[in-house]
Design a protein around this motif. Structure first.
Motif, PDB file in Angstrom:
ATOM      1  N   GLU A 143       9.219 -10.032  -9.975  1.00  0.00           N
ATOM      2  CA  GLU A 143       9.599  -8.817 -10.696  1.00  0.00           C
ATOM      3  C   GLU A 143       8.970  -7.585 -10.054  1.00  0.00           C
ATOM      4  OE1 GLU A 143       8.245  -9.612 -14.613  1.00  0.00           O
ATOM      5  OE2 GLU A 143       9.919 -10.924 -15.132  1.00  0.00           O
ATOM      6  N   LEU A 144       7.705  -7.697  -9.658  1.00  0.00           N
ATOM      7  CA  LEU A 144       7.027  -6.559  -9.037  1.00  0.00           C
ATOM      8  C   LEU A 144       7.622  -6.235  -7.677  1.00  0.00           C
ATOM      9  CD1 LEU A 144       3.269  -7.200  -9.922  1.00  0.00           C
ATOM     10  CD2 LEU A 144       4.857  -5.599 -10.988  1.00  0.00           C
ATOM     11  N   ARG A 145       8.027  -7.254  -6.939  1.00  0.00           N
ATOM     12  CA  ARG A 145       8.674  -6.993  -5.639  1.00  0.00           C
ATOM     13  C   ARG A 145       9.978  -6.223  -5.830  1.00  0.00           C
ATOM     14  NH1 ARG A 145       6.615 -12.160  -4.179  1.00  0.00           N
ATOM     15  NH2 ARG A 145       8.526 -13.203  -4.874  1.00  0.00           N
ATOM     16  N   ALA A 146      10.724  -6.604  -6.850  1.00  0.00           N
ATOM     17  CA  ALA A 146      11.982  -5.905  -7.122  1.00  0.00           C
ATOM     18  C   ALA A 146      11.725  -4.455  -7.521  1.00  0.00           C
ATOM     19  CB  ALA A 146      12.749  -6.631  -8.224  1.00  0.00           C
ATOM     20  N   LEU A 147      10.703  -4.242  -8.343  1.00  0.00           N
ATOM     21  CA  LEU A 147      10.374  -2.881  -8.762  1.00  0.00           C
ATOM     22  C   LEU A 147       9.898  -2.054  -7.582  1.00  0.00           C
ATOM     23  CD1 LEU A 147       9.982  -0.772 -10.952  1.00  0.00           C
ATOM     24  CD2 LEU A 147       7.745  -1.771 -11.457  1.00  0.00           C
ATOM     25  N   GLN A 148       9.072  -2.643  -6.730  1.00  0.00           N
ATOM     26  CA  GLN A 148       8.574  -1.935  -5.559  1.00  0.00           C
ATOM     27  C   GLN A 148       9.729  -1.538  -4.638  1.00  0.00           C
ATOM     28  OE1 GLN A 148       5.450  -1.013  -4.975  1.00  0.00           O
ATOM     29  NE2 GLN A 148       5.701  -0.246  -2.893  1.00  0.00           N
ATOM     30  N   ALA A 149      10.669  -2.437  -4.458  1.00  0.00           N
ATOM     31  CA  ALA A 149      11.820  -2.141  -3.605  1.00  0.00           C
ATOM     32  C   ALA A 149      12.663  -1.019  -4.201  1.00  0.00           C
ATOM     33  CB  ALA A 149      12.663  -3.393  -3.406  1.00  0.00           C
ATOM     34  N   ALA A 150      12.776  -1.015  -5.529  1.00  0.00           N
ATOM     35  CA  ALA A 150      13.597   0.005  -6.192  1.00  0.00           C
ATOM     36  C   ALA A 150      13.013   1.403  -6.023  1.00  0.00           C
ATOM     37  CB  ALA A 150      13.746  -0.331  -7.674  1.00  0.00           C
ATOM     38  N   LEU A 151      11.711   1.507  -5.783  1.00  0.00           N
ATOM     39  CA  LEU A 151      11.083   2.815  -5.611  1.00  0.00           C
ATOM     40  C   LEU A 151      11.515   3.489  -4.308  1.00  0.00           C
ATOM     41  CD1 LEU A 151       7.422   2.084  -6.795  1.00  0.00           C
ATOM     42  CD2 LEU A 151       9.243   3.229  -8.067  1.00  0.00           C
ATOM     43  N   ASP A 152      11.920   2.677  -3.337  1.00  0.00           N
ATOM     44  CA  ASP A 152      12.415   3.215  -2.065  1.00  0.00           C
ATOM     45  C   ASP A 152      11.380   4.144  -1.429  1.00  0.00           C
ATOM     46  OD1 ASP A 152      14.246   3.486  -0.004  1.00  0.00           O
ATOM     47  OD2 ASP A 152      15.233   5.227  -0.903  1.00  0.00           O
ATOM     48  N   LEU A 153      10.131   3.680  -1.374  1.00  0.00           N
ATOM     49  CA  LEU A 153       9.057   4.475  -0.784  1.00  0.00           C
ATOM     50  C   LEU A 153       9.133   4.435   0.734  1.00  0.00           C
ATOM     51  CD1 LEU A 153       6.151   3.265  -3.090  1.00  0.00           C
ATOM     52  CD2 LEU A 153       7.414   5.404  -3.268  1.00  0.00           C
ATOM     53  N   ARG A 154       8.681   5.503   1.354  1.00  0.00           N
ATOM     54  CA  ARG A 154       8.723   5.575   2.810  1.00  0.00           C
ATOM     55  C   ARG A 154       7.634   4.707   3.413  1.00  0.00           C
ATOM     56  NH1 ARG A 154       9.192  11.710   4.843  1.00  0.00           N
ATOM     57  NH2 ARG A 154       8.928  10.572   6.797  1.00  0.00           N
TER      58      ARG A 154
ATOM     59  N   GLY B  49       0.270   5.815  13.245  1.00  0.00           N
ATOM     60  CA  GLY B  49      -1.066   6.390  13.377  1.00  0.00           C
ATOM     61  C   GLY B  49      -1.824   6.551  12.089  1.00  0.00           C
ATOM     62  N   THR B  50      -1.406   5.862  11.019  1.00  0.00           N
ATOM     63  CA  THR B  50      -2.144   5.985   9.751  1.00  0.00           C
ATOM     64  C   THR B  50      -3.251   4.951   9.624  1.00  0.00           C
ATOM     65  OG1 THR B  50      -0.357   4.723   8.700  1.00  0.00           O
ATOM     66  CG2 THR B  50      -0.322   7.106   8.438  1.00  0.00           C
ATOM     67  N   GLY B  51      -3.624   4.313  10.707  1.00  0.00           N
ATOM     68  CA  GLY B  51      -4.801   3.458  10.692  1.00  0.00           C
ATOM     69  C   GLY B  51      -4.564   2.150   9.970  1.00  0.00           C
ATOM     70  N   ASN B  52      -5.386   1.884   8.946  1.00  0.00           N
ATOM     71  CA  ASN B  52      -5.370   0.580   8.277  1.00  0.00           C
ATOM     72  C   ASN B  52      -4.337   0.544   7.159  1.00  0.00           C
ATOM     73  OD1 ASN B  52      -6.607   2.342   6.560  1.00  0.00           O
ATOM     74  ND2 ASN B  52      -8.303   0.979   5.991  1.00  0.00           N
ATOM     75  N   ALA B  53      -3.151   1.117   7.420  1.00  0.00           N
ATOM     76  CA  ALA B  53      -2.136   1.199   6.382  1.00  0.00           C
ATOM     77  C   ALA B  53      -1.484  -0.149   6.106  1.00  0.00           C
ATOM     78  CB  ALA B  53      -1.061   2.211   6.778  1.00  0.00           C
ATOM     79  N   ALA B  54      -1.402  -0.997   7.128  1.00  0.00           N
ATOM     80  CA  ALA B  54      -0.672  -2.248   6.979  1.00  0.00           C
ATOM     81  C   ALA B  54      -1.415  -3.207   6.065  1.00  0.00           C
ATOM     82  CB  ALA B  54      -0.465  -2.875   8.344  1.00  0.00           C
ATOM     83  N   LEU B  55      -0.668  -3.904   5.226  1.00  0.00           N
ATOM     84  CA  LEU B  55      -1.241  -4.948   4.381  1.00  0.00           C
ATOM     85  C   LEU B  55      -1.352  -6.232   5.191  1.00  0.00           C
ATOM     86  CD1 LEU B  55       0.777  -4.360   1.087  1.00  0.00           C
ATOM     87  CD2 LEU B  55      -1.524  -3.559   1.623  1.00  0.00           C
ATOM     88  N   GLU B  56      -2.359  -7.040   4.861  1.00  0.00           N
ATOM     89  CA  GLU B  56      -2.487  -8.313   5.546  1.00  0.00           C
ATOM     90  C   GLU B  56      -1.328  -9.231   5.165  1.00  0.00           C
ATOM     91  OE1 GLU B  56      -4.954  -8.888   1.720  1.00  0.00           O
ATOM     92  OE2 GLU B  56      -4.341  -7.266   3.081  1.00  0.00           O
ATOM     93  N   ASP B  57      -1.056 -10.197   6.000  1.00  0.00           N
ATOM     94  CA  ASP B  57       0.035 -11.133   5.741  1.00  0.00           C
ATOM     95  C   ASP B  57      -0.153 -11.802   4.383  1.00  0.00           C
ATOM     96  OD1 ASP B  57       1.163 -10.568   8.157  1.00  0.00           O
ATOM     97  OD2 ASP B  57       0.326 -12.312   9.202  1.00  0.00           O
ATOM     98  N   GLY B  58       0.899 -11.811   3.598  1.00  0.00           N
ATOM     99  CA  GLY B  58       0.844 -12.463   2.294  1.00  0.00           C
ATOM    100  C   GLY B  58       0.449 -11.550   1.166  1.00  0.00           C
ATOM    101  N   ALA B  59      -0.054 -10.336   1.478  1.00  0.00           N
ATOM    102  CA  ALA B  59      -0.421  -9.383   0.427  1.00  0.00           C
ATOM    103  C   ALA B  59       0.844  -8.734  -0.129  1.00  0.00           C
ATOM    104  CB  ALA B  59      -1.372  -8.330   0.957  1.00  0.00           C
ATOM    105  N   GLN B  60       0.752  -8.250  -1.347  1.00  0.00           N
ATOM    106  CA  GLN B  60       1.912  -7.642  -1.989  1.00  0.00           C
ATOM    107  C   GLN B  60       1.534  -6.304  -2.595  1.00  0.00           C
ATOM    108  OE1 GLN B  60       4.353 -10.211  -4.411  1.00  0.00           O
ATOM    109  NE2 GLN B  60       4.983  -8.546  -5.760  1.00  0.00           N
ATOM    110  N   GLU B  61       2.313  -5.277  -2.251  1.00  0.00           N
ATOM    111  CA  GLU B  61       2.130  -3.948  -2.835  1.00  0.00           C
ATOM    112  C   GLU B  61       2.902  -3.878  -4.142  1.00  0.00           C
ATOM    113  OE1 GLU B  61       2.510   0.735  -1.413  1.00  0.00           O
ATOM    114  OE2 GLU B  61       2.813  -0.910   0.006  1.00  0.00           O
ATOM    115  N   ALA B  62       2.290  -3.300  -5.165  1.00  0.00           N
ATOM    116  CA  ALA B  62       2.912  -3.295  -6.494  1.00  0.00           C
ATOM    117  C   ALA B  62       2.701  -1.949  -7.167  1.00  0.00           C
ATOM    118  CB  ALA B  62       2.329  -4.410  -7.358  1.00  0.00           C
ATOM    119  N   VAL B  63       3.563  -0.988  -6.869  1.00  0.00           N
ATOM    120  CA  VAL B  63       3.585   0.320  -7.523  1.00  0.00           C
ATOM    121  C   VAL B  63       2.206   0.980  -7.493  1.00  0.00           C
ATOM    122  CG1 VAL B  63       4.499   1.616  -9.486  1.00  0.00           C
ATOM    123  CG2 VAL B  63       5.298  -0.711  -9.071  1.00  0.00           C
TER     124      VAL B  63
END
Length: 591
Positions: A147-158, A163-177
């Motif tokens: 459900e959180l993945r669907a909500l995150q996708a719906a936000l359509d964030l850039r 060059g933003t440094g440590n912006a990338a999430l590690e493999d398997g991590a999930q961003e949630a709003v």
């Protein structure tokens, strides 16, 4: 009775934040622990759960609201290890504290969404849980993550710019709003299923489900199989409770059903026992709790009546740091003191480690501060905000001995900071304004930033042929388009008249350029931060472009645009970008 208030409790090395609501009238022999949802859902539900706690206390139940480890005002971060186990241990710590604090022998748990699952997991490990209220609970961590993945996708964030440094999430991590589940946390949640319990959470369970979604039968089947007496109610109000904080509505049917059911289950009054009532005394202590390396926090009230609340982050007493100014963080919209995406907590603790004292503060009617009138709750642009901020600044200068206060805030917090600087309050040393969407509030103005962006799209496309083609096909909201044209015409007319009015000696009541010039002339340091394309930057360019060009040479004025984030800096990669910019400014201008 009714002794209560905010306090830190639990493990000394990782204290938890809680708010105790003492029972009114004859207390019952059961205390209620309220288990929040997680992440953005917790921010949305904060106001409703505060109302629920008060209703339960009014019915005689000692009640505790609290933040899990690594969430809200508690110690820790969402990237820390062992999240699921620590959240469950947080529920245990809250239940144990409430038993001691209220002198009760049994516990009832009320959980919302993932909080319901955490309550059930913890309750199944205890022998003193008398009942459980499950409010639209998450039976499966895997489903919750989906459900959180669907909500995150719906936000359509850039995505993060190069060059933003440590912006990338590690493999398997999930961003949630605006929040993160590490790979470890996501894996643990993916294995979590309430249907796998082998011991009942409580003898009596009330399951409150949404009335607008299909019935979720699996948890009830599991609880009944474990010999719990289960009642199921389908009630309205959940969706409204989880709206964006400035739009949230109290789910009266859910609050009433929860309170009534618990009162029927637990009619017995508590025997006479000594009751711990130190929650009141915990506020404003001089020691505080160690919430992070080098950082201590205190719960404080800035007024004599103890109605205006905040959390003060300070350097550890033994830290060899320069004595710096105080920072006052004002609410962003109707979000309580943790700030959007918990950014205020991260900022306050970072700056405390550098020597600043930072008060993240709830203006009256927002978060846990009381409004001046019964009708003043959740008012974002209130008439009393500046007065309440003045009291908070007075607390920092008089009680904490600071020689000046930097006022900072996002959205409405930026708006109030602007007007504090405009009023030149004596202790105002600087103002940090992040994405204000208005500079002069007019009652009835929309608070919806999405609407503001739609407004911008309509305005930019008004002379394009494809827009007129959509209009003819009925694909344009004519009402909104009309509002855009009218609002834009007024804005253009007002901006165009300002230079002439100044020359003729008839200044406008709302002259943004003149107000900015006056603030800088008074010596107040001003730092304005905008996301590129945010509505406020266009408003600034429309109404004060010439003044801003002149002010850029002033040593105490700075304007920065950050490309990519949305209005509240939701993307994880944007958090560090914003905090690094603000920290650099503080160290340069307020060392």
């Amino acid at each position: 009775m009714n002794a209560g208030g905010p306090f830190f409790f639990g493990p000394q090395e990782r204290p938890l934040f809680g708010w105790y609501h003492g029972p009114e009238g004859a207390p019952r022999d059961v205390g209620v622990v309220i288990c929040n949802p997680l992440g953005y859902e917790a921010i949305c539900a904060h106001r409703s759960l505060r109302h629920l706690a008060r209703h339960l206390a009014h019915a005689g139940f000692p009640t505790l609201r609290f933040d899990y480890d690594g969430t809200g005002d508690s110690a820790g971060h969402d990237r820390d290890p062992d999240r699921l186990a620590r959240w469950v241990r947080s529920v245990h710590a809250a239940a144990d504290d409430l038993k001691t604090r209220a002198g009760v022998s049994r516990i009832a748990m009320v959980g919302v969404r993932m909080g319901a699952a955490l309550a059930a997991l913890a309750a199944s490990e205890r022998d003193d849980t008398a009942s459980l209220v499950w409010i639209n609970g998450c039976a499966s961590g895997r489903t919750y993550l989906r459900e959180l993945r669907a909500l995150q996708a719906a936000l359509d964030l850039r995505p993060a710019p190069a060059g933003t440094g440590n912006a990338a999430l590690e493999d398997g991590a999930q961003e949630a709003v605006g929040f993160v589940f590490s790979a470890e946390t996501a894996s643990a949640l993916g294995r979590m299923a309430v249907t796998g319990l082998t011991r009942r959470p409580a003898p009596h369970i009330l399951m409150i489900e949404r009335d607008d979604l299909p019935h979720a039968a699996a948890p009830a089947v599991t609880f009944r199989a474990l010999e719990a007496a289960v009642s199921v109610e389908r009630l309205p109000g959940f969706a409204e409770m989880m709206l964006d904080p400035h739009n949230t509505q109290i789910p009266t049917a859910i609050v009433h059903a929860t309170t009534t059911w618990l009162a029927a289950q637990h009619a017995d009054l508590a025997p006479e026992r000594p009751v711990v009532t130190d929650a009141d005394g915990a506020a404003d202590d001089d020691v505080g709790s160690a919430v992070a390396p080098g950082v201590r926090e205190q719960v404080v009230f800035v007024d004599r009546e103890r109605r205006l609340f905040g959390v003060l982050s300070s350097p550890a007493p033994d830290a060899a740091l320069p004595r710096r100014r105080a920072v006052l963080l004002l609410p962003a919209g109707a979000i309580h003191r943790v700030g959007p995406n918990r950014l205020y907590v991260e900022a306050a603790r970072r700056w405390a480690r550098l020597g600043y004292e930072v008060l993240r503060f709830d203006i009256g009617g927002i978060g846990d501060s009381e409004p001046p009138t019964s009708s003043g709750e959740n008012v974002v642009y209130s008439d009393w905000a500046i007065e309440h901020a003045r009291l908070a600044m007075g607390y920092l200068t008089e009680k904490r001995g600071k020689n000046g206060v930097v006022v900072a805030g996002l959205c409405s917090g930026a708006y109030h900071g602007f007007h504090i600087a405009r009023a030149a309050l004596p202790s105002a040393a600087g103002v940090i304004m992040i994405n204000p969407i208005v500079f002069y509030w007019t009652p009835g103005t929309s608070l919806d930033v999405v609407m503001a962006k739609q407004t911008d799209r309509y305005r930019k496309g008004i002379f394009k042929p494809e827009v007129w083609a959509k209009l003819l096909r009925g694909q344009i909201d004519l009402r909104l388009a009309g509002q855009v044209v009218a609002r834009r015409a007024v804005s253009w007319g007002h901006a165009a008249s300002l230079p002439w009015r100044r020359r003729l000696g008839f200044p406008a009541e709302h002259d943004l350029g003149e107000d900015l010039r006056a603030i800088v002339t008074k010596g107040i340091d001003m730092f304005m931060v905008f996301c590129a394309g945010d509505p406020g930057i266009e408003l600034l360019n429309t109404q004060a472009a010439s003044t801003v060009r002149k002010l850029r040479s002033a040593h105490n004025f700075r304007l920065q645009q950050i490309d990519g984030p949305d209005h509240t800096f939701t993307p994880i990669w944007a958090h560090e970008l914003l905090l690094a910019s603000l920290t650099s400014h503080l160290l340069a201008r307020h060392p």
